[in-house]
Design a protein around this motif. Sequence first.
Motif, PDB file in Angstrom:
ATOM      1  N   ASN A  83       0.802  25.525  23.434  1.00 35.68           N
ATOM      2  CA  ASN A  83      -0.439  25.361  24.194  1.00 35.68           C
ATOM      3  C   ASN A  83      -0.664  23.902  24.586  1.00 35.68           C
ATOM      4  OD1 ASN A  83      -1.396  28.022  24.398  1.00 35.68           O
ATOM      5  ND2 ASN A  83      -2.219  27.949  22.319  1.00 35.68           N
ATOM      6  N   ASN A  84      -0.422  22.990  23.637  1.00 37.55           N
ATOM      7  CA  ASN A  84      -0.602  21.567  23.933  1.00 37.55           C
ATOM      8  C   ASN A  84       0.363  21.079  25.007  1.00 37.55           C
ATOM      9  OD1 ASN A  84      -2.757  20.942  22.393  1.00 37.55           O
ATOM     10  ND2 ASN A  84      -1.592  19.976  20.737  1.00 37.55           N
ATOM     11  N   TYR A  85       1.616  21.486  24.926  1.00 39.92           N
ATOM     12  CA  TYR A  85       2.602  21.055  25.918  1.00 39.92           C
ATOM     13  C   TYR A  85       2.213  21.554  27.306  1.00 39.92           C
ATOM     14  CZ  TYR A  85       6.991  20.568  28.413  1.00 39.92           C
ATOM     15  OH  TYR A  85       7.943  20.238  29.341  1.00 39.92           O
ATOM     16  N   TYR A  86       1.808  22.800  27.413  1.00 37.64           N
ATOM     17  CA  TYR A  86       1.410  23.360  28.707  1.00 37.64           C
ATOM     18  C   TYR A  86       0.181  22.630  29.245  1.00 37.64           C
ATOM     19  CZ  TYR A  86       0.306  26.812  32.288  1.00 37.64           C
ATOM     20  OH  TYR A  86       0.051  27.435  33.490  1.00 37.64           O
ATOM     21  N   LEU A  87      -0.750  22.310  28.383  1.00 37.91           N
ATOM     22  CA  LEU A  87      -1.953  21.591  28.804  1.00 37.91           C
ATOM     23  C   LEU A  87      -1.601  20.194  29.310  1.00 37.91           C
ATOM     24  CD1 LEU A  87      -5.079  21.637  28.951  1.00 37.91           C
ATOM     25  CD2 LEU A  87      -5.083  20.688  26.635  1.00 37.91           C
ATOM     26  N   ARG A  88      -0.700  19.496  28.636  1.00 36.79           N
ATOM     27  CA  ARG A  88      -0.267  18.166  29.087  1.00 36.79           C
ATOM     28  C   ARG A  88       0.462  18.232  30.416  1.00 36.79           C
ATOM     29  NH1 ARG A  88       1.228  17.571  23.627  1.00 36.79           N
ATOM     30  NH2 ARG A  88       3.416  17.877  24.150  1.00 36.79           N
ATOM     31  N   GLN A  89       1.257  19.274  30.631  1.00 31.42           N
ATOM     32  CA  GLN A  89       2.054  19.369  31.852  1.00 31.42           C
ATOM     33  C   GLN A  89       1.233  19.810  33.063  1.00 31.42           C
ATOM     34  OE1 GLN A  89       5.286  18.371  32.060  1.00 31.42           O
ATOM     35  NE2 GLN A  89       4.972  17.741  29.948  1.00 31.42           N
ATOM     36  N   THR A  90       0.330  20.762  32.870  1.00 32.30           N
ATOM     37  CA  THR A  90      -0.360  21.361  34.025  1.00 32.30           C
ATOM     38  C   THR A  90      -1.852  21.058  34.078  1.00 32.30           C
ATOM     39  OG1 THR A  90      -0.847  23.409  32.838  1.00 32.30           O
ATOM     40  CG2 THR A  90       1.272  23.284  33.994  1.00 32.30           C
ATOM     41  N   GLY A  91      -2.452  20.690  32.969  1.00 31.89           N
ATOM     42  CA  GLY A  91      -3.889  20.491  32.933  1.00 31.89           C
ATOM     43  C   GLY A  91      -4.651  21.792  32.744  1.00 31.89           C
ATOM     44  N   ARG A  92      -3.949  22.897  32.570  1.00 32.28           N
ATOM     45  CA  ARG A  92      -4.585  24.202  32.347  1.00 32.28           C
ATOM     46  C   ARG A  92      -4.261  24.675  30.931  1.00 32.28           C
ATOM     47  NH1 ARG A  92      -1.971  25.669  37.626  1.00 32.28           N
ATOM     48  NH2 ARG A  92      -0.469  26.563  36.215  1.00 32.28           N
TER      49      ARG A  92
END
Length: 190
Positions: A83-92
């Motif tokens: 979840n953290n990696y996806y949030l850092r990459q996309t902002g979602r």
Amino acid sequence: MSRNDQLPDLFGNPPPSVRAQSEAAQRNRDPSRRRLWKSIPFDQKEHNFPPREQQTIRTPLEYFEDYFDDAFYDDEKAAYCTNNYYLRQTGRVLHTNPVEMKKFIGVHFVMGCITYLRLHMYWRQEMRLTLVADIIPRDRLKQLRTNFYVVEEDIAPVGKKNSLWKVQPVLNQVNNACEKIERLPGSIDE
């Protein structure tokens, strides 16, 4: 003697010279050297072996959970880092959870055993594999596959030359589980 007399024929039969030598050897064999087989009844001897203790047979899932317990998928490890990696990459927000991570990893084990040439074939109508297609949608699997993470940082730790730093938590998890396995003296692995 010509060279053709020494080679086998098309059917694999030995050449005539070898056949003649073999037949002569059988005729000249000493009759006292023949083997005689006797039929005797089998006599069962008593033994004093200790009885085996009955062990319960575990399911494959139980063995797998010895290596990857619920804490591995928990909100502090695989699900949290993904979840953290996806949030850092996309902002979602990806909104994955430990249950979905278990499905994700389980589907990959099935895909490793039953391999198709392309990922989309598991969901294609003609080739649909229900063990995969009914568990997780194709696009969600691709999204999780692209963003699966088990470490919190994107940058390698400074000073350490560990090229496996991104998967080190998985390796540690398996190594710790292997150390917990009881080893009996005289087992095969020794």
